[in-house]
Design a protein around this motif. Sequence first.
Motif, short mmCIF file in Angstrom:
data_model
loop_
_atom_site.label_atom_id
_atom_site.label_comp_id
_atom_site.label_asym_id
_atom_site.label_seq_id
_atom_site.Cartn_x
_atom_site.Cartn_y
_atom_site.Cartn_z
N VAL A 134 1.26 -0.91 0.03
CA VAL A 134 0.40 0.00 0.08
C VAL A 134 0.61 1.24 0.05
O VAL A 134 2.10 1.13 1.05
CB VAL A 134 -0.96 -0.07 1.19
N ALA A 135 0.67 2.34 -0.68
CA ALA A 135 1.26 3.06 -1.45
C ALA A 135 0.58 4.42 -0.35
O ALA A 135 -0.78 4.52 -0.56
CB ALA A 135 2.17 3.64 -3.10
N ILE A 136 1.53 5.26 0.06
CA ILE A 136 0.63 6.75 0.35
C ILE A 136 1.82 7.93 0.19
O ILE A 136 3.02 7.82 0.08
CB ILE A 136 0.83 6.67 2.38
N GLY A 137 1.18 8.30 -0.67
CA GLY A 137 1.64 9.66 -1.31
C GLY A 137 1.85 8.75 -2.52
O GLY A 137 0.47 9.12 -3.42
N VAL A 146 -3.19 5.24 -0.95
CA VAL A 146 -3.49 6.43 -0.10
C VAL A 146 -3.06 8.28 0.04
O VAL A 146 -1.70 7.86 0.36
CB VAL A 146 -3.81 6.26 1.76
N ARG A 147 -4.59 9.43 -0.32
CA ARG A 147 -3.15 10.15 -0.62
C ARG A 147 -4.29 11.36 -0.67
O ARG A 147 -5.31 11.12 0.05
CB ARG A 147 -2.51 10.62 -1.99
N ILE A 148 -3.25 12.79 -0.71
CA ILE A 148 -3.99 14.00 -0.53
C ILE A 148 -4.36 14.71 -1.95
O ILE A 148 -3.53 13.75 -2.61
CB ILE A 148 -4.03 15.16 0.81
N VAL A 284 -2.75 13.42 8.23
CA VAL A 284 -1.08 12.63 8.51
C VAL A 284 -1.26 11.65 9.23
O VAL A 284 -1.76 9.98 9.18
CB VAL A 284 -0.34 13.51 8.86
N ALA A 285 -2.45 11.49 10.39
CA ALA A 285 -2.25 10.76 11.20
C ALA A 285 -3.48 9.23 10.40
O ALA A 285 -3.50 8.03 10.25
CB ALA A 285 -2.60 10.34 12.77
N GLY A 286 -4.22 10.17 9.80
CA GLY A 286 -6.02 9.29 9.02
C GLY A 286 -4.95 8.89 7.81
O GLY A 286 -5.72 7.34 7.60
N LEU A 287 -4.62 9.11 7.30
CA LEU A 287 -3.37 8.69 6.00
C LEU A 287 -2.84 7.42 6.36
O LEU A 287 -2.82 6.34 5.75
CB LEU A 287 -2.10 9.70 5.72
N GLY A 288 -2.17 7.16 7.40
CA GLY A 288 -1.61 6.10 8.12
C GLY A 288 -2.96 4.96 8.45
O GLY A 288 -2.33 3.74 8.41
N HIS A 289 -3.20 5.77 9.24
CA HIS A 289 -3.87 3.79 9.73
C HIS A 289 -5.03 4.07 8.06
O HIS A 289 -5.17 2.29 8.37
CB HIS A 289 -5.35 5.67 10.72
N VAL A 310 -8.49 8.83 -1.55
CA VAL A 310 -8.01 10.37 -1.24
C VAL A 310 -8.89 11.23 -0.15
O VAL A 310 -9.90 11.32 -0.68
CB VAL A 310 -8.39 11.28 -2.44
N LEU A 311 -7.28 11.64 0.69
CA LEU A 311 -8.86 12.23 1.96
C LEU A 311 -8.32 13.76 2.09
O LEU A 311 -8.23 14.31 0.88
CB LEU A 311 -7.60 11.66 3.10
N PRO A 312 -9.38 13.87 2.60
CA PRO A 312 -10.47 15.46 1.96
C PRO A 312 -8.74 16.50 2.89
O PRO A 312 -8.31 15.66 3.54
CB PRO A 312 -11.44 15.96 2.91
N THR A 313 -8.67 17.91 2.83
CA THR A 313 -7.83 19.07 3.27
C THR A 313 -9.02 20.21 3.47
O THR A 313 -10.52 19.77 3.15
CB THR A 313 -6.84 19.10 2.17
N GLU A 314 -8.35 20.76 3.62
CA GLU A 314 -9.24 21.89 4.74
C GLU A 314 -8.93 23.14 5.16
O GLU A 314 -7.83 23.21 5.81
CB GLU A 314 -9.78 21.20 5.92
#
Length: 327
Positions: A134-137, A146-148, A284-289, A310-314
């Motif tokens: 699994v890749a992050i970023g 998993v990324r933003i 960031v923690a959400g990406l890891g989990h 794709v996790l949201p940003t705010e």
Amino acid sequence: MAGVSVATVSRALRGLDRVSPETRERVLRVAEDLHYVASPTATSLASGRTRVVAVVAPFLTRWFFAMLVSAIEKSLRAHGHHVILFDLEDDSYDQRLMLSQNMLWKRVDGVITLNVPMVAEEVELVDRLGLPLVAIGSPVPGRACVRIDDAVAMRTAVEHLAGLGHTRIGYIGAVPENVAHIQTPQDRLRAFLDTVRDLGLTCEDSWILGSDWTAQAAALDSTELLSREDRPTAIVAASDEMAIGVLASARRLGLRVPEDLSVTGIDDFVLSGVLGLTTVRQDVAGLGHAAAELLLRALLEDDESTDELVLPTELVVRESTGPAPTG
């Protein structure tokens, strides 16, 4: 003593499904009473599994990667798995070590990469060893990621400044094309330039500054630009660490933030709130989990996903941004 089969004991101790909560609790209680601890070596030999996951990072000294590792480790630990870290950092910023068979073979059950653009030889190695990944970023072809959305995050930052009346906006975070973790810096710079063009804003070539993505370097790298009369009225930093460096440089030069210069970043670094930095927050923690859960699904349920999450940003507005100066 628990009154169940050996197979049920095994599933209960490993945290697998198909065991009722009551049975699991009874097995764990009996195991504790008996001081029973399974031998990791014997378990590995019997199952062919190590219950260890490789976490591969380009740096381990940066807060972003430390937070990812912490979140991943907590998620894996809850399911009886552990982490082995592979730090690919080399002696220079623009090089990294390569993943090798000696690192992975018979040592890990799966791999999580942290913003590491893997080359074809590394992907082939992981495939040959049959390891779920699994890749992050930075994505890995054919594997879950998993990324933003870096383009959305950057557009949010620039649009915030434009909404405050800024038309002269600089940028810090450009890196040479041979840098080992190139994708995120490239994506954010490209999105910045696209947004500036789309909104009809001004950004001179000399207002785009290179940096190695640390606060110390950004403070030095921004000094000359901020010393000029024709400086921009706002700076977008590709990371909060660099934004903090720009704030330090502005303070040393006697510039008022945000009256003379607005500064924004991306990330929501652990000190950004204390320093009053406007930023585009990512979880960031959400990406890891999320990455750990995807890998656990592959390991425990034989359900290896190739999806992109794709996790949201705010936008988080603080004291470092304000209306553009007049005159």
